[in-house]
Design an enzyme around this catalytic site. Sequence first.
Site, short mmCIF file in Angstrom:
data_model
loop_
_atom_site.label_atom_id
_atom_site.label_comp_id
_atom_site.label_asym_id
_atom_site.label_seq_id
_atom_site.Cartn_x
_atom_site.Cartn_y
_atom_site.Cartn_z
N ASP A 54 4.58 33.45 -17.60
CA ASP A 54 5.06 32.14 -18.07
C ASP A 54 6.34 31.75 -17.31
O ASP A 54 6.86 30.65 -17.49
CB ASP A 54 5.23 32.08 -19.59
CG ASP A 54 6.28 33.03 -20.11
OD1 ASP A 54 6.78 33.86 -19.33
OD2 ASP A 54 6.60 32.96 -21.33
N SER A 55 6.80 32.63 -16.40
CA SER A 55 7.85 32.27 -15.44
C SER A 55 7.39 31.06 -14.62
O SER A 55 8.19 30.38 -13.99
CB SER A 55 8.16 33.45 -14.51
OG SER A 55 6.97 33.99 -13.97
N ASP A 93 -0.01 35.73 -19.24
CA ASP A 93 1.05 35.72 -20.24
C ASP A 93 0.67 34.82 -21.41
O ASP A 93 0.09 33.74 -21.21
CB ASP A 93 2.33 35.15 -19.60
CG ASP A 93 3.51 36.09 -19.75
OD1 ASP A 93 3.45 37.01 -20.59
OD2 ASP A 93 4.50 35.90 -19.01
N LYS A 123 -0.50 39.44 -21.83
CA LYS A 123 0.83 40.04 -22.07
C LYS A 123 1.54 39.21 -23.12
O LYS A 123 1.42 37.97 -23.12
CB LYS A 123 1.64 40.08 -20.78
CG LYS A 123 3.08 40.59 -21.00
CD LYS A 123 3.82 40.84 -19.71
CE LYS A 123 4.50 39.62 -19.12
NZ LYS A 123 5.47 38.94 -20.01
N GLU A 125 5.40 39.03 -25.52
CA GLU A 125 6.76 39.54 -25.69
C GLU A 125 6.99 40.03 -27.12
O GLU A 125 6.53 39.40 -28.07
CB GLU A 125 7.78 38.44 -25.36
CG GLU A 125 7.72 38.00 -23.91
CD GLU A 125 8.77 36.94 -23.56
OE1 GLU A 125 9.65 36.62 -24.40
OE2 GLU A 125 8.71 36.42 -22.42
N GLU A 192 12.04 44.84 -19.19
CA GLU A 192 12.79 43.88 -18.36
C GLU A 192 14.30 44.01 -18.60
O GLU A 192 14.76 43.91 -19.75
CB GLU A 192 12.33 42.44 -18.65
CG GLU A 192 13.11 41.42 -17.82
CD GLU A 192 12.49 40.03 -17.75
OE1 GLU A 192 11.37 39.83 -18.27
OE2 GLU A 192 13.14 39.14 -17.16
O1 KIV Z 1 6.73 35.60 -16.82
C1 KIV Z 1 6.96 36.53 -16.02
O2 KIV Z 1 6.90 36.38 -14.81
C2 KIV Z 1 7.25 37.83 -16.61
C3 KIV Z 1 7.70 38.90 -15.66
C4 KIV Z 1 9.07 38.65 -15.21
C5 KIV Z 1 7.57 40.25 -16.28
O3 KIV Z 1 7.17 37.99 -17.77
#
Ligand code: KIV
Length: 308
Positions: A54-55, A93, A123, A125, A192
């Site tokens: 989600d970056s 994510d 993934k 959090e 992280e």
């Molecule tokens: O969203 C992302 O790119 C991440 C990584 C930095 C682990 O969660």
Amino acid sequence: MSAAVPMDPQRSVTTTTFRVAKAQNRRIAMITAYDAPTARMVDQAGVDAILVGDSLGMVVLGHDSTLPVTMDDMLHHTRAVTRGASRALVVADMPFLSFQISPQEALRNAGRLVAEGGAGAVKLEGGRRMAETVRYITQAGIPVMGHVGLTPQSVNQLGGYRVQGRETADALALIDDCRALEESGAFAVVLECIPAELAELVSREISIPTIGIGAGVGCDGEIQVFHDLLGMGDFTPRHAGRYAEVGTAIREAVGAYTQDVRDRVFPAEAQSTHLDARVLAEIKAARAGSLKAASGGSSPSISGRSDQ
Ligand code: KIV
């Protein structure tokens, strides 16, 4: 610096590959990607897994945090990445509020990322507070990667993007979070921005692979954001490696192109095609004839300006 060596260049990477890698002490290389051509390149480079992070919100969509990223954004980009990748495991994510409300809603959204997006895993959090949700999703057959330490979706609660787990109580809580994720069925966990010693300790304590970012070299694998690694962002976090200066190369290349267009140097002969001389003569004759008819007998030039 050499390219990542794939675990097995011929075989698709699965969560089983992750388990075997940890057992055999082989490090796992992950990187983010958000579109098909990037996914194809990183896959061909031999990376083990691709995270559609989600970056995306910050490095591609221009937001200043990951919070505005939606399920529609994630689905759109996950589909693109899965079209580009053929061997690496694609992990999608789960965006803010797609999994926090209830385990049922989390499963529905995880299911969409797999069924509609084509992801091989998701993934999310959070540690202990997400354990029930992780169990719920994994029991439905969807592999889940955890993410603890600096969890960007909680940036407002954490008071900024800062290293986590520096004090004893926080470090012990983080270990408990990792254990809870392991017990809930997560197949791996991202650590992280935590101190290297803590990351190494956790990595030895739990049976699932730890994937570090800003967590030292003692993790079972590493993940980096594509744009950070290749020098494409406006800002590079301290933990980011810098393997190329693609941003500089793009600015220089596009600047040279812009100048060439203005100087009439581009396109050149190599980028042009030409009409057969006979066809060109016929076109000119036909145009001259019809322009003459339209002007009632006077003879305007082919460009429309009258010959004076
Ligand atoms: O969203 C992302 O790119 C991440 C990584 C930095 C682990 O969660």
